[in-house]
Design a protein around this motif. Structure first.
Motif, PDB file in Angstrom:
ATOM      1  N   SER A   1      -6.311 -17.378   4.929  1.00  0.00           N
ATOM      2  CA  SER A   1      -7.291 -18.530   5.868  1.00  0.00           C
ATOM      3  C   SER A   1      -7.706 -19.577   4.733  1.00  0.00           C
ATOM      4  CB  SER A   1      -8.279 -17.755   6.507  1.00  0.00           C
ATOM      5  OG  SER A   1      -9.159 -18.579   7.236  1.00  0.00           O
TER       6      SER A   1
ATOM      7  N   ILE B   1      -5.836 -24.190  12.854  1.00  0.00           N
ATOM      8  CA  ILE B   1      -5.762 -23.060  14.081  1.00  0.00           C
ATOM      9  C   ILE B   1      -5.423 -21.901  13.378  1.00  0.00           C
ATOM     10  CG2 ILE B   1      -4.648 -22.380  16.133  1.00  0.00           C
ATOM     11  CD1 ILE B   1      -4.521 -25.371  16.852  1.00  0.00           C
TER      12      ILE B   1
ATOM     13  N   GLN C   1      -8.120 -20.247  10.997  1.00  0.00           N
ATOM     14  CA  GLN C   1      -9.217 -19.659  11.593  1.00  0.00           C
ATOM     15  C   GLN C   1      -9.129 -18.473  12.476  1.00  0.00           C
ATOM     16  OE1 GLN C   1     -11.766 -20.784  10.301  1.00  0.00           O
ATOM     17  NE2 GLN C   1     -12.833 -22.091  11.294  1.00  0.00           N
ATOM     18  N   LEU C   2      -7.672 -18.428  13.276  1.00  0.00           N
ATOM     19  CA  LEU C   2      -7.238 -17.130  13.812  1.00  0.00           C
ATOM     20  C   LEU C   2      -6.977 -15.794  12.945  1.00  0.00           C
ATOM     21  CD1 LEU C   2      -4.699 -18.661  16.640  1.00  0.00           C
ATOM     22  CD2 LEU C   2      -7.208 -18.004  16.979  1.00  0.00           C
TER      23      LEU C   2
ATOM     24  N   THR D   1     -10.455 -28.120  16.583  1.00  0.00           N
ATOM     25  CA  THR D   1     -11.097 -27.412  15.269  1.00  0.00           C
ATOM     26  C   THR D   1     -12.398 -26.788  16.067  1.00  0.00           C
ATOM     27  OG1 THR D   1     -10.061 -29.209  13.858  1.00  0.00           O
ATOM     28  CG2 THR D   1     -12.087 -28.033  13.038  1.00  0.00           C
TER      29      THR D   1
ATOM     30  N   CYS E   1     -12.269 -23.529  17.238  1.00  0.00           N
ATOM     31  CA  CYS E   1     -11.584 -22.583  16.359  1.00  0.00           C
ATOM     32  C   CYS E   1     -13.009 -22.228  15.589  1.00  0.00           C
ATOM     33  CB  CYS E   1     -10.778 -22.920  15.438  1.00  0.00           C
ATOM     34  SG  CYS E   1      -9.170 -23.051  16.068  1.00  0.00           S
TER      35      CYS E   1
END
Length: 244
Positions: free
Chosen positions: A76, A164, A167-168, A218, A221
């Motif tokens: 990440s 994306i 953050q996921l 953003t 997220c």
């Protein structure tokens, strides 16, 4: 010789054009919406710039105090670093003013430090040093005249997908662990509030719908991570292990 009003000079330089100054202080029309938007955008822009100087410092300090990076995803961090670097390289390639991207340098330095600490506290200090050295080498190449404009444009276009996915991945890590580990709540909420402010400033200052959409995505997220911080507020590694 006409004397210059220091207050007027300050306001014109940082907060509003002269037409808005005249509207507010000569016509006393403080409810003039177009100028209200301009001033609000300027204030938020300054707040964002100042916020980027410290937004990740709470995260760094928390890692140093705990001497652990449990719960933080290095993948990440890599994707976030790629996204931030892409925007900075794009601005430099187009010779945008330093004010348009200078604050990004602080984000890069802080994110780079977090990436190193994740490796260091994971017992891979040598890999962490290599990560920093390789990144600095690649950045030097990217901002040099040797790099084609297409590379900078492609990196900029990849910003939103990278954010994306990054953050996921962090959200999935939090969910799998059942806690947010050493993730700093202060940094998470500063990032969330800052991303919300960027939605307004991008819409007001650029009028670019694609850029505004990117800022909105953003924000969503960041809201997901902030929601997990609240959800797992009283849960940590020790709490989870005890529950099991």
């Amino acid at each position: 010789m006409e004397t210059v009003d220091p207050l007027k000079e300050f306001l014109l330089k940082y907060f509003m054009p002269e037409k808005c100054y005249n509207e507010f202080f000569h016509n006393f029309n403080f409810l003039y919406v177009p100028c209200q938007k301009i001033v609000l955008s300027k204030i938020l822009g300054i707040w964002i710039m100042l916020g980027t100087l410290i937004v990740k410092l709470p995260q760094i300090l928390k890692l140093l105090r705990a001497k652990s990076a449990q719960g933080l995803s290095f993948t990440s961090v890599l994707l976030e670093l790629f996204a931030v670097t892409g925007g900075m390289v794009y601005c430099i390639a187009h010779n945008f003013p330093v004010g348009a991207w200078g604050d990004t340098v602080f984000i890069v330095i802080q994110t780079l430090a977090i990436g190193f600490l994740i490796q260091h506290f994971g017992g891979n200090t040598t890999r962490g040093v290599g990560f920093v050295v390789v990144y600095c080498g690649l950045l030097s190449l990217l901002v040099s005249p040797l790099t084609p404009m297409l590379v900078a444009t492609t990196m900029q276009a990849s910003n939103v997908p990278a954010v994306i996915v990054g953050q996921l991945i962090q959200a999935e890590t939090n969910y799998h662990n059942g806690h947010t580990g050493q993730l700093s709540a202060v940094s998470v909420f500063l990032l969330f509030v800052g991303s919300l402010a960027r939605v307004f400033t991008s819409a007001q200052d650029t009028g670019d719908s694609l850029m505004t959409l990117g800022c909105m995505v953003t924000s969503c997220c960041n809201a997901l991570i902030a929601g997990q911080v609240l959800c797992y507020w009283n849960r940590g590694p020790a709490v989870k292990e005890k529950a099991e």
